[in-house]
Design a protein around this motif. Structure first.
Motif, PDB file in Angstrom:
ATOM      1  N   ARG A   1       1.187  -1.033  -0.502  1.00 26.35           N
ATOM      2  CA  ARG A   1      -0.017  -0.031   0.285  1.00 26.35           C
ATOM      3  C   ARG A   1       1.124   1.447   0.169  1.00 26.35           C
ATOM      4  NH1 ARG A   1      -5.494  -1.687   0.031  1.00 26.35           N
ATOM      5  NH2 ARG A   1      -5.948   0.927  -0.215  1.00 26.35           N
ATOM      6  N   ASP A   2       1.588   0.872   0.968  1.00 26.79           N
ATOM      7  CA  ASP A   2       2.689   2.357   0.358  1.00 26.79           C
ATOM      8  C   ASP A   2       3.474   2.851  -0.663  1.00 26.79           C
ATOM      9  OD1 ASP A   2       2.263   2.713   3.402  1.00 26.79           O
ATOM     10  OD2 ASP A   2       4.482   2.079   4.172  1.00 26.79           O
ATOM     11  N   GLN A   3       3.721   1.870  -1.409  1.00 24.75           N
ATOM     12  CA  GLN A   3       3.296   2.066  -2.893  1.00 24.75           C
ATOM     13  C   GLN A   3       3.220   2.608  -4.459  1.00 24.75           C
ATOM     14  OE1 GLN A   3       5.033  -0.411  -0.953  1.00 24.75           O
ATOM     15  NE2 GLN A   3       7.183  -1.530  -0.865  1.00 24.75           N
TER      16      GLN A   3
END
Length: 268
Positions: free
Chosen positions: A19-21
């Motif tokens: 999700r961060d990417q």
């Protein structure tokens, strides 16, 4: 209670753990998957996942009690090769599904060593994040014959009355060489045809989908059809019931049209 069936576009690789990417890129898909327990009225007794990432001859069913993990992707961060989705297997469900297939004259074997591939664990994690619902995987037949997979779905239909959720896990568009703006036109043409086909009367719908290669941009959307074939099983298990679009985006990965479908009634 008769459970519906689903064809899910499962996204790319181990996306729930990135999700961060990816930021908000998967928010719509994630929300659609998280809504499935509400649609089916809670947790089913078990899930049978038709995996687009497992091809055998004949059909095979995963029959281990605690399936391992198969990291069938490349180029992702190191932590994605340590993911554990610890849902139990169900030897009893595997044997029951095998018996139903064989009773219909469809050869099927059991594979106690088969683990969860990303088409299963990436799709099931948002649906059942606690990994507390038993999962059995069904392979595709290596010849990728639409009629054979439709027939398999028909044979497995009784599972819906036994608390088993049947899920075909694939992608409505799967051309990795054009998984960007280059594939936009083809994805929109094929997705438009696919959604229109779902609205046809049941017999016409089955005929249209088994002749999917005649659809606009069919081979541009699916140079190889393994990510479409799980749809045939989900359809076959609910062949005479209405289809509903439960997920759709026109700008997946910036430009692509993708969809997921439910067959049979769910909670609105």
């Amino acid at each position: 209670m008769t459970l519906p069936t689903y064809f899910l576009s499962h996204g790319g690789g181990p996306w729930p753990w990135l999700r961060d990417q990816f930021g908000a890129a998967y928010d719509v898909l994630d929300a659609s998957l998280r809504d499935i327990p509400r649609q089916v009225g809670g947790k089913p007794k078990a899930v049978l996942v038709v995996s687009s990432h497992w091809e055998t001859e004949p059909f095979q069913l995963s029959s281990g009690t605690q399936p391992g993990m198969i990291y069938d992707y490349g180029g992702f961060p190191p932590h994605t090769y340590r993911i554990v989705y610890g849902a139990p297997g169900s030897p009893a469900l595997a044997a029951r599904a095998q018996a139903l297939l064989q009773a219909a004259g469809i050869d099927a074997g059991l594979d106690a060593g088969r683990g969860f591939d990303h088409g299963t664990f990436s799709a099931m994690y948002p649906v059942f994040p606690e990994a507390d619902v038993p999962i059995v995987q069904l392979s595709l037949r290596r010849n990728l014959d639409p009629q054979a997979h439709l027939a398999a779905g028909r044979a497995l239909r009784p599972l819906r009355d036994e608390g088993v959720l049947i899920v075909g896990s694939g992608l409505s568009y799967h051309n990795l060489r054009a998984f960007n703006g280059a594939g936009a036109a083809a994805s929109h043409q094929f997705d438009g045809w696919l959604r229109a086909a779902m609205a046809l009367p049941p017999e016409e719908r089955s005929i249209a989908l088994t002749h999917w290669e005649q659809a606009p941009a069919a081979r541009a959307a699916h140079p190889r059809e393994e990510h479409l074939l799980p749809l045939m099983v989900a359809l076959g298990a609910a062949e005479h019931e209405a289809a509903e679009v439960v997920y759709h985006e026109d700008t997946f990965f910036g430009a692509l049209a993708v969809s997921s479908f439910r067959f049979g009634a769910g909670n609105r």
